[in-house]
Scaffold this motif. Structure first.
Motif, PDB file in Angstrom:
ATOM      1  N   THR A 146      -3.812 -21.110  50.609  1.00  0.00           N
ATOM      2  CA  THR A 146      -5.110 -21.041  51.270  1.00  0.00           C
ATOM      3  C   THR A 146      -4.917 -20.297  52.598  1.00  0.00           C
ATOM      4  OG1 THR A 146      -4.714 -23.164  52.355  1.00  0.00           O
ATOM      5  CG2 THR A 146      -5.866 -23.215  50.231  1.00  0.00           C
ATOM      6  N   LYS A 147      -6.006 -19.999  53.264  1.00  0.00           N
ATOM      7  CA  LYS A 147      -5.902 -19.222  54.510  1.00  0.00           C
ATOM      8  C   LYS A 147      -5.131 -19.965  55.593  1.00  0.00           C
ATOM      9  CE  LYS A 147     -10.377 -20.733  56.364  1.00  0.00           C
ATOM     10  NZ  LYS A 147     -11.708 -20.276  56.862  1.00  0.00           N
ATOM     11  N   ASP A 148      -5.071 -21.300  55.507  1.00  0.00           N
ATOM     12  CA  ASP A 148      -4.286 -22.073  56.471  1.00  0.00           C
ATOM     13  C   ASP A 148      -3.194 -22.886  55.760  1.00  0.00           C
ATOM     14  OD1 ASP A 148      -5.965 -23.818  55.182  1.00  0.00           O
ATOM     15  OD2 ASP A 148      -6.533 -24.938  56.980  1.00  0.00           O
ATOM     16  N   GLY A 194      -0.303 -19.419  55.915  1.00  0.00           N
ATOM     17  CA  GLY A 194      -1.480 -18.670  55.501  1.00  0.00           C
ATOM     18  C   GLY A 194      -1.204 -17.640  54.432  1.00  0.00           C
ATOM     19  N   LYS A 195      -2.187 -17.398  53.605  1.00  0.00           N
ATOM     20  CA  LYS A 195      -2.078 -16.436  52.510  1.00  0.00           C
ATOM     21  C   LYS A 195      -1.760 -15.041  53.027  1.00  0.00           C
ATOM     22  CE  LYS A 195      -4.867 -14.321  48.851  1.00  0.00           C
ATOM     23  NZ  LYS A 195      -6.165 -14.352  48.131  1.00  0.00           N
ATOM     24  N   LYS A 196      -0.799 -14.363  52.370  1.00  0.00           N
ATOM     25  CA  LYS A 196      -0.433 -13.005  52.746  1.00  0.00           C
ATOM     26  C   LYS A 196      -0.114 -12.196  51.484  1.00  0.00           C
ATOM     27  CE  LYS A 196       1.445 -13.961  57.366  1.00  0.00           C
ATOM     28  NZ  LYS A 196       0.970 -15.335  57.481  1.00  0.00           N
TER      29      LYS A 196
END
Length: 226
Positions: A146-148, A194-196
């Motif tokens: 997820t973004k976090d 975080g997603k990369k």
């Protein structure tokens, strides 16, 4: 040196030994907390207060002792929105794990993983040492955060090489640094917040399950790329 494909590695005695199928607990001396420098239970509890559903994936989970302990603790506290998923090729999981509705074990290699959602936490305690295409697994894990979310796992960069035996450590560290992904040399820990979208621009050609021991003192698998 005869390189192995991903499926043949499943039958390797190095990959399927009892030391890989660990019985680490969640907290304490022989634990995920010690190996990852992270209190997973506290992490999950905090996330559970912030979101409707939390997903934790553990790769190469062994007997799943740590996951069962987490599921039991969360259940005792009335926390029902954390979903826990563990993967291991041996499929020898703790008795009683089916009593937890928020816990799922999968008997398979993580290279066959086909995720349907993004994860708030992905962990791999020493499991990457036994995976053939280490870089592909890392790339996929980071892309399904997820973004976090948080990915954290033990990794020895010296076990990733070119076909001529050249170590790729310096190149890999630079790539990770450019993507703001942390690698702790002292603890051999890879951490991504975080997603990369991570690309190593290397092609996997096979693995050597006769590579010998790495910093853990256990026999591991070297991964080869070109």
């Amino acid at each position: 040196m005869q390189l192995q494909g991903e499926q043949s590695l499943i039958w390797s005695t190095v990959v399927a030994n009892c030391r890989m199928n660990r019985e680490r607990g969640l907290l304490g001396v022989n634990s995920y907390e010690k190996e990852l420098k992270l209190n997973i239970l506290s992490f999950l509890e905090q996330k559970a207060e912030q979101k409707e559903i939390i997903y934790w994936l553990d790769i190469c989970c062994g007997t799943g002792k740590a996951l069962v302990e987490a599921a039991a603790s969360l259940q005792s506290k009335g926390i029902t929105n954390v979903k826990i998923e563990g993967w291991d090729v041996a499929g020898v999981f703790m008795n009683g794990h089916t009593s937890f509705s928020n816990l799922q074990f999968v008997t398979d290699t993580i290279t066959n993983w086909q995720p349907t959602y993004h994860y708030d936490l992905i962990t791999c305690v020493h499991g990457l040492h036994y995976i053939g295409d280490k870089l592909e697994v890392i790339q996929r894990c980071i892309s399904y955060l997820t973004k976090d979310g948080l990915f954290i796992g033990n990794l020895d960069l010296k076990n990733i090489k070119k076909l001529d035996g050249t170590n790729l450590e310096r190149q890999l560290r630079k790539t990770l640094q450019n993507c703001k992904i942390q690698y702790n040399l002292r603890h051999h820990l890879l951490t991504c917040e975080g997603k990369k979208q991570l690309k190593f621009d290397l092609q996997y050609v096979g693995a050597d399950d006769q590579a010998g021991k790495n910093y853990t003192g256990q026999e591991v698998v070297d991964s080869y790329y070109q």
